[in-house]
Design a protein around this motif. Structure first.
Motif, short mmCIF file in Angstrom:
data_model
loop_
_atom_site.label_atom_id
_atom_site.label_comp_id
_atom_site.label_asym_id
_atom_site.label_seq_id
_atom_site.Cartn_x
_atom_site.Cartn_y
_atom_site.Cartn_z
N PRO A 137 0.80 -1.23 0.00
CA PRO A 137 0.00 0.00 0.00
C PRO A 137 0.83 1.29 0.00
CG PRO A 137 -0.97 -1.60 1.49
CD PRO A 137 0.34 -2.18 1.02
N GLN A 138 1.90 1.34 0.80
CA GLN A 138 2.71 2.55 0.88
C GLN A 138 3.44 2.83 -0.44
OE1 GLN A 138 2.75 -0.04 2.95
NE2 GLN A 138 2.33 0.71 5.00
N SER A 139 4.00 1.79 -1.04
CA SER A 139 4.73 1.99 -2.29
C SER A 139 3.76 2.27 -3.44
CB SER A 139 5.64 0.81 -2.60
OG SER A 139 4.98 -0.42 -2.48
N PHE A 140 2.59 1.66 -3.42
CA PHE A 140 1.57 1.96 -4.43
C PHE A 140 1.20 3.44 -4.34
CE2 PHE A 140 -2.85 2.61 -5.64
CZ PHE A 140 -2.87 2.07 -6.92
N ALA A 141 0.95 3.91 -3.11
CA ALA A 141 0.58 5.32 -2.92
C ALA A 141 1.69 6.26 -3.39
CB ALA A 141 0.26 5.57 -1.44
N ALA A 142 2.94 5.92 -3.08
CA ALA A 142 4.07 6.76 -3.50
C ALA A 142 4.12 6.87 -5.02
CB ALA A 142 5.38 6.19 -2.96
N LEU A 143 3.95 5.74 -5.71
CA LEU A 143 3.99 5.75 -7.18
C LEU A 143 2.81 6.52 -7.75
CD1 LEU A 143 5.25 4.98 -9.85
CD2 LEU A 143 4.09 2.75 -9.68
N MET A 144 1.62 6.29 -7.22
CA MET A 144 0.44 6.98 -7.73
C MET A 144 0.54 8.49 -7.54
SD MET A 144 -1.25 4.75 -9.31
CE MET A 144 -2.62 5.82 -9.74
N LYS A 145 1.13 8.93 -6.44
CA LYS A 145 1.33 10.37 -6.22
C LYS A 145 2.25 10.94 -7.31
CE LYS A 145 0.52 10.27 -1.27
NZ LYS A 145 1.12 10.26 0.08
N ARG A 146 3.31 10.21 -7.63
CA ARG A 146 4.24 10.67 -8.67
C ARG A 146 3.59 10.66 -10.05
NH1 ARG A 146 8.40 13.48 -6.47
NH2 ARG A 146 9.19 12.32 -4.68
N ILE A 147 2.79 9.65 -10.33
CA ILE A 147 2.07 9.59 -11.61
C ILE A 147 1.12 10.78 -11.71
CG2 ILE A 147 0.26 8.31 -12.86
CD1 ILE A 147 1.69 5.71 -11.94
N SER A 148 0.44 11.09 -10.62
CA SER A 148 -0.49 12.23 -10.60
C SER A 148 0.24 13.55 -10.78
CB SER A 148 -1.30 12.23 -9.30
OG SER A 148 -2.10 11.07 -9.22
N ILE A 180 -4.33 -4.12 -2.58
CA ILE A 180 -3.49 -3.06 -2.02
C ILE A 180 -4.03 -1.67 -2.35
CG2 ILE A 180 -1.37 -4.41 -1.84
CD1 ILE A 180 -1.45 -1.93 -4.55
N VAL A 181 -4.77 -1.55 -3.44
CA VAL A 181 -5.38 -0.26 -3.79
C VAL A 181 -6.37 0.13 -2.69
CG1 VAL A 181 -6.87 0.96 -5.43
CG2 VAL A 181 -5.11 -0.64 -6.26
N LYS A 182 -7.23 -0.79 -2.34
CA LYS A 182 -8.21 -0.55 -1.27
C LYS A 182 -7.50 -0.21 0.04
CE LYS A 182 -12.15 -2.84 0.93
NZ LYS A 182 -11.83 -3.41 2.23
N ASP A 183 -6.45 -0.97 0.35
CA ASP A 183 -5.70 -0.72 1.58
C ASP A 183 -5.08 0.67 1.58
OD1 ASP A 183 -6.33 -3.33 2.29
OD2 ASP A 183 -4.38 -4.14 1.71
N ALA A 184 -4.49 1.09 0.46
CA ALA A 184 -3.86 2.40 0.36
C ALA A 184 -4.88 3.52 0.56
CB ALA A 184 -3.15 2.56 -0.98
N VAL A 185 -6.07 3.35 0.00
CA VAL A 185 -7.11 4.37 0.14
C VAL A 185 -7.65 4.39 1.56
CG1 VAL A 185 -9.42 5.07 -0.62
CG2 VAL A 185 -7.70 4.34 -2.31
N GLU A 186 -7.94 3.21 2.12
CA GLU A 186 -8.47 3.14 3.48
C GLU A 186 -7.49 3.67 4.52
OE1 GLU A 186 -9.74 -0.92 4.10
OE2 GLU A 186 -11.65 -0.56 3.08
N GLN A 187 -6.20 3.48 4.27
CA GLN A 187 -5.17 3.97 5.19
C GLN A 187 -4.84 5.45 4.93
OE1 GLN A 187 -1.78 1.25 5.08
NE2 GLN A 187 -3.17 -0.49 5.08
N LYS A 188 -5.59 6.05 4.01
CA LYS A 188 -5.43 7.46 3.64
C LYS A 188 -4.01 7.78 3.17
CE LYS A 188 -9.14 9.02 6.71
NZ LYS A 188 -10.15 8.46 5.93
N LEU A 189 -3.42 6.84 2.46
CA LEU A 189 -2.09 7.03 1.88
C LEU A 189 -2.17 7.66 0.50
CD1 LEU A 189 -0.63 3.50 2.79
CD2 LEU A 189 -0.23 5.67 3.99
N PHE A 190 -3.34 7.53 -0.12
CA PHE A 190 -3.52 7.98 -1.49
C PHE A 190 -4.98 8.37 -1.72
CE2 PHE A 190 -4.88 6.53 -5.79
CZ PHE A 190 -4.25 7.51 -6.53
#
Length: 185
Positions: A124-135, A149-159
């Motif tokens: 989840p943390q690395s997914f969020a980091a990459l998605m932030k850079r893509i955005s 992991i997408v659901k986890d990243a969103v629920e954990q407010k990482l992305f």
């Protein structure tokens, strides 16, 4: 499977439950008391997207993956799907840092590749980091596919998925084996 096969006998002798994400891809695993696996075939994580890839008419695919045999199995199946018909497999971009510190570089590579769909294998943390850079790089015209992991990243407010202009799709992992649940209980 080799790592699970080497650990299962040890945990069995020590009477320690061994919970594994092993998915029996090559079915060469060994049975041992107290060894619980997810069952199934890891390639199904990718095969679940095959009808969608076909119906959406996506022609180009890529993958961002962690260095592991687990990810290699996912990549092989994705590569198979994007190597048929008029589809084209572009590339896998591999990273070895679990925090994905090279997220900006990977996002730049995706911007250059321009895949219609990219599978992201991450935590989840690395997914969020990459998605932030893509955005941040305002990459458009790309659909991201992944797993829970997408659901986890969103629920954990990482992305915040609203920050991405494309579509993000994910599958939910679940065991469909009552045998697993009963044995575990």
């Amino acid at each position: 499977t080799w790592w699970a096969n080497s650990i299962a006998p040890l945990t069995s002798r020590a009477a320690v439950p061994f919970l594994s994400c092993e998915t029996l891809y090559n079915k060469e695993w060994i049975a041992a008391d107290g060894y619980f696996t997810l069952l199934g075939d890891l390639r199904d994580w990718i095969r679940a997207y095959e009808p969608l890839i076909q119906s959406r008419g996506w022609k180009t695919g890529a993958m961002v993956k962690f260095t592991s045999g687990f990810a290699d199995t996912l990549e092989e199946e994705l590569q198979r799907i994007f190597s048929t018909g008029q589809r084209r497999w572009l590339k896998s971009i591999e990273y070895s840092d679990i925090d994905l510190k090279e997220a900006a570089t990977i996002a730049a590579q995706l911007r250059t590749l321009k895949p219609e769909v990219v599978y992201i294998d991450a935590q989840p943390q690395s997914f969020a980091a990459l998605m932030k850079r893509i955005s941040e790089q305002k990459i458009t015209g790309m659909t991201v596919i992944s797993n829970t992991i997408v659901k986890d990243a969103v629920e954990q407010k990482l992305f915040d998925p609203a920050s991405f202009t494309g579509e993000i799709l994910y599958t939910r992992r679940a065991t469909f084996s009552s045998d697993f649940t009963e044995k575990f209980r």
